[in-house]
Scaffold this motif. Sequence first.
Motif, PDB file in Angstrom:
ATOM      1  N   ASP A 136       0.819  -1.209   0.000  1.00 43.98           N
ATOM      2  CA  ASP A 136       0.000   0.000   0.000  1.00 43.98           C
ATOM      3  C   ASP A 136       0.852   1.258   0.000  1.00 43.98           C
ATOM      4  N   ALA A 137       0.296   2.317  -0.607  1.00 45.37           N
ATOM      5  CA  ALA A 137       0.871   3.661  -0.549  1.00 45.37           C
ATOM      6  C   ALA A 137      -0.163   4.556   0.119  1.00 45.37           C
ATOM      7  N   LEU A 138       0.285   5.395   1.035  1.00 40.35           N
ATOM      8  CA  LEU A 138      -0.651   6.177   1.828  1.00 40.35           C
ATOM      9  C   LEU A 138      -0.529   7.659   1.499  1.00 40.35           C
ATOM     10  N   PHE A 139      -1.673   8.261   1.153  1.00 35.20           N
ATOM     11  CA  PHE A 139      -1.741   9.707   0.897  1.00 35.20           C
ATOM     12  C   PHE A 139      -2.627  10.317   1.976  1.00 35.20           C
ATOM     13  N   LEU A 140      -2.058  11.240   2.740  1.00 34.46           N
ATOM     14  CA  LEU A 140      -2.767  11.789   3.891  1.00 34.46           C
ATOM     15  C   LEU A 140      -2.960  13.291   3.741  1.00 34.46           C
ATOM     16  N   ASP A 141      -4.207  13.741   3.788  1.00 38.51           N
ATOM     17  CA  ASP A 141      -4.486  15.161   3.926  1.00 38.51           C
ATOM     18  C   ASP A 141      -3.953  15.609   5.301  1.00 38.51           C
ATOM     19  N   PHE A 142      -3.799  16.921   5.478  1.00 37.38           N
ATOM     20  CA  PHE A 142      -3.236  17.419   6.740  1.00 37.38           C
ATOM     21  C   PHE A 142      -4.334  18.003   7.657  1.00 37.38           C
ATOM     22  N   GLU A 183      -1.744  11.014  -9.005  1.00 41.80           N
ATOM     23  CA  GLU A 183      -1.320  10.409 -10.275  1.00 41.80           C
ATOM     24  C   GLU A 183       0.188  10.569 -10.476  1.00 41.80           C
ATOM     25  N   ASP A 184       0.686  11.761 -10.160  1.00 46.18           N
ATOM     26  CA  ASP A 184       2.121  12.021 -10.308  1.00 46.18           C
ATOM     27  C   ASP A 184       2.930  11.133  -9.354  1.00 46.18           C
ATOM     28  N   GLY A 185       2.494  11.111  -8.100  1.00 45.01           N
ATOM     29  CA  GLY A 185       3.206  10.309  -7.108  1.00 45.01           C
ATOM     30  C   GLY A 185       3.231   8.836  -7.463  1.00 45.01           C
ATOM     31  N   MET A 186       2.096   8.335  -7.972  1.00 48.18           N
ATOM     32  CA  MET A 186       1.991   6.904  -8.255  1.00 48.18           C
ATOM     33  C   MET A 186       2.827   6.467  -9.453  1.00 48.18           C
ATOM     34  N   ARG A 187       3.341   7.447 -10.199  1.00 46.82           N
ATOM     35  CA  ARG A 187       4.257   7.105 -11.302  1.00 46.82           C
ATOM     36  C   ARG A 187       5.688   6.944 -10.806  1.00 46.82           C
ATOM     37  N   GLN A 188       5.933   7.295  -9.547  1.00 45.78           N
ATOM     38  CA  GLN A 188       7.311   7.391  -9.077  1.00 45.78           C
ATOM     39  C   GLN A 188       7.594   6.449  -7.912  1.00 45.78           C
ATOM     40  N   SER A 189       8.833   6.059  -7.855  1.00 40.69           N
ATOM     41  CA  SER A 189       9.310   5.282  -6.713  1.00 40.69           C
ATOM     42  C   SER A 189       9.308   6.194  -5.492  1.00 40.69           C
ATOM     43  N   PRO A 190       8.956   5.695  -4.315  1.00 40.93           N
ATOM     44  CA  PRO A 190       8.614   4.327  -3.941  1.00 40.93           C
ATOM     45  C   PRO A 190       7.119   4.030  -4.020  1.00 40.93           C
ATOM     46  N   PHE A 191       6.330   4.891  -4.694  1.00 40.21           N
ATOM     47  CA  PHE A 191       4.874   4.721  -4.717  1.00 40.21           C
ATOM     48  C   PHE A 191       4.402   3.762  -5.811  1.00 40.21           C
ATOM     49  N   TRP A 199       8.527  13.481  -3.910  1.00 40.49           N
ATOM     50  CA  TRP A 199       8.079  12.094  -3.713  1.00 40.49           C
ATOM     51  C   TRP A 199       9.103  11.238  -2.982  1.00 40.49           C
ATOM     52  N   ASN A 200      10.316  11.741  -2.882  1.00 41.24           N
ATOM     53  CA  ASN A 200      11.311  11.043  -2.051  1.00 41.24           C
ATOM     54  C   ASN A 200      11.790  12.003  -0.974  1.00 41.24           C
ATOM     55  N   THR A 201      11.914  11.494   0.235  1.00 37.25           N
ATOM     56  CA  THR A 201      12.148  12.376   1.377  1.00 37.25           C
ATOM     57  C   THR A 201      13.378  13.265   1.211  1.00 37.25           C
ATOM     58  N   GLY A 202      14.434  12.762   0.576  1.00 40.97           N
ATOM     59  CA  GLY A 202      15.651  13.573   0.493  1.00 40.97           C
ATOM     60  C   GLY A 202      15.680  14.526  -0.696  1.00 40.97           C
ATOM     61  N   ASP A 203      14.687  14.439  -1.579  1.00 42.68           N
ATOM     62  CA  ASP A 203      14.717  15.220  -2.818  1.00 42.68           C
ATOM     63  C   ASP A 203      14.280  16.670  -2.595  1.00 42.68           C
ATOM     64  N   ARG A 208       7.805   2.080   7.676  1.00 43.51           N
ATOM     65  CA  ARG A 208       7.125   0.786   7.534  1.00 43.51           C
ATOM     66  C   ARG A 208       6.583   0.574   6.124  1.00 43.51           C
ATOM     67  N   LEU A 209       6.209   1.683   5.458  1.00 55.77           N
ATOM     68  CA  LEU A 209       5.678   1.610   4.092  1.00 55.77           C
ATOM     69  C   LEU A 209       6.776   1.814   3.043  1.00 55.77           C
ATOM     70  N   GLY A 210       7.999   1.704   3.450  1.00 53.98           N
ATOM     71  CA  GLY A 210       9.101   1.865   2.497  1.00 53.98           C
ATOM     72  C   GLY A 210       9.180   3.258   1.902  1.00 53.98           C
ATOM     73  N   GLY A 211       8.701   4.247   2.634  1.00 49.39           N
ATOM     74  CA  GLY A 211       8.736   5.631   2.147  1.00 49.39           C
ATOM     75  C   GLY A 211       7.491   6.032   1.376  1.00 49.39           C
ATOM     76  N   ALA A 212       6.567   5.079   1.173  1.00 52.21           N
ATOM     77  CA  ALA A 212       5.372   5.373   0.370  1.00 52.21           C
ATOM     78  C   ALA A 212       4.269   5.986   1.233  1.00 52.21           C
ATOM     79  N   LEU A 213       4.598   7.097   1.874  1.00 51.33           N
ATOM     80  CA  LEU A 213       3.637   7.883   2.649  1.00 51.33           C
ATOM     81  C   LEU A 213       3.824   9.334   2.262  1.00 51.33           C
TER      82      LEU A 213
END
Length: 242
Positions: free
Chosen positions: A10-16, A175-183, A83-87, A46-51
């Motif tokens: 799973d990949a998690l997208f969270l509103d704030f 849509e953009d996120g889901m095209r990219q690693s780790p999503f 989409w990646n924490t260090g980017d 836990r989600l491999g960065g896919a949050l």
Amino acid sequence: MLLDLEPDGDALFLDFDGTLVEIAPRPDDIVVPRHLPALIDRLSARLGGALAVVSGRAVHALDSYLSPARFAASGLHGMENRWNTGDPVIRVQPPESLESVRASLVGSGIADERVRVEDKGLSIAIHYRAAPERGEDIIALVHDLAAPYADLSVLAGKMVVEVKPSGYSKATAVEDGMRQSPFSGRRPVFIGDDVTDEDGMRAATALGGYGVKVGEGPSLAEKRIGSVRHVLDWLDRQSKGH
Ligand SMILES: [Mg+2]
């Protein structure tokens, strides 16, 4: 009852606002729960960065509220992405028409101690939570100012109306996120409370995932959760794997 997340699937997208933190009378007055940054870090790992936190706020604002947590994020309704924490954060270019609307809004005199005009650079938000009786007039004015420009659109949320470049939303963010690693390759799960989140839920559903609506009100979400408090409890359980 919500499903448990699949850490590898799973990949998690969270509103704030209204999802991870309670909505405040003014947007600057939100209180971030003390355990939230550590919870985000743990769950992201836990989600491999896919949050990703997906918000109308700017990514730098999300970073400062959730510091020292590191997470993927989409800000300003899909106009800023990381989409990646260090980017670094990737931003779209604002159209010139936004400058005209900005000048007209400042000249209109709608801002006062109860109505706040927030210039986000790539969009302009007018917050009227403290003056709900003026909402209708404010929304009409913003529509009038933006109407001449095809490259601008108006987005109304809970006690806020925003003018922004067309073509970006929480749907384009997902849509953009889901095209990219780790999503990519995962199943998108979008959790949100407001009308703008419906776009994100629609995109998540189209990509084989589902939406979760926080609280009452109409929604296309497949699932529901009662409140911010319930979201945080559920996320905490997911972050610990039980
Ligand atoms: Mg919200």
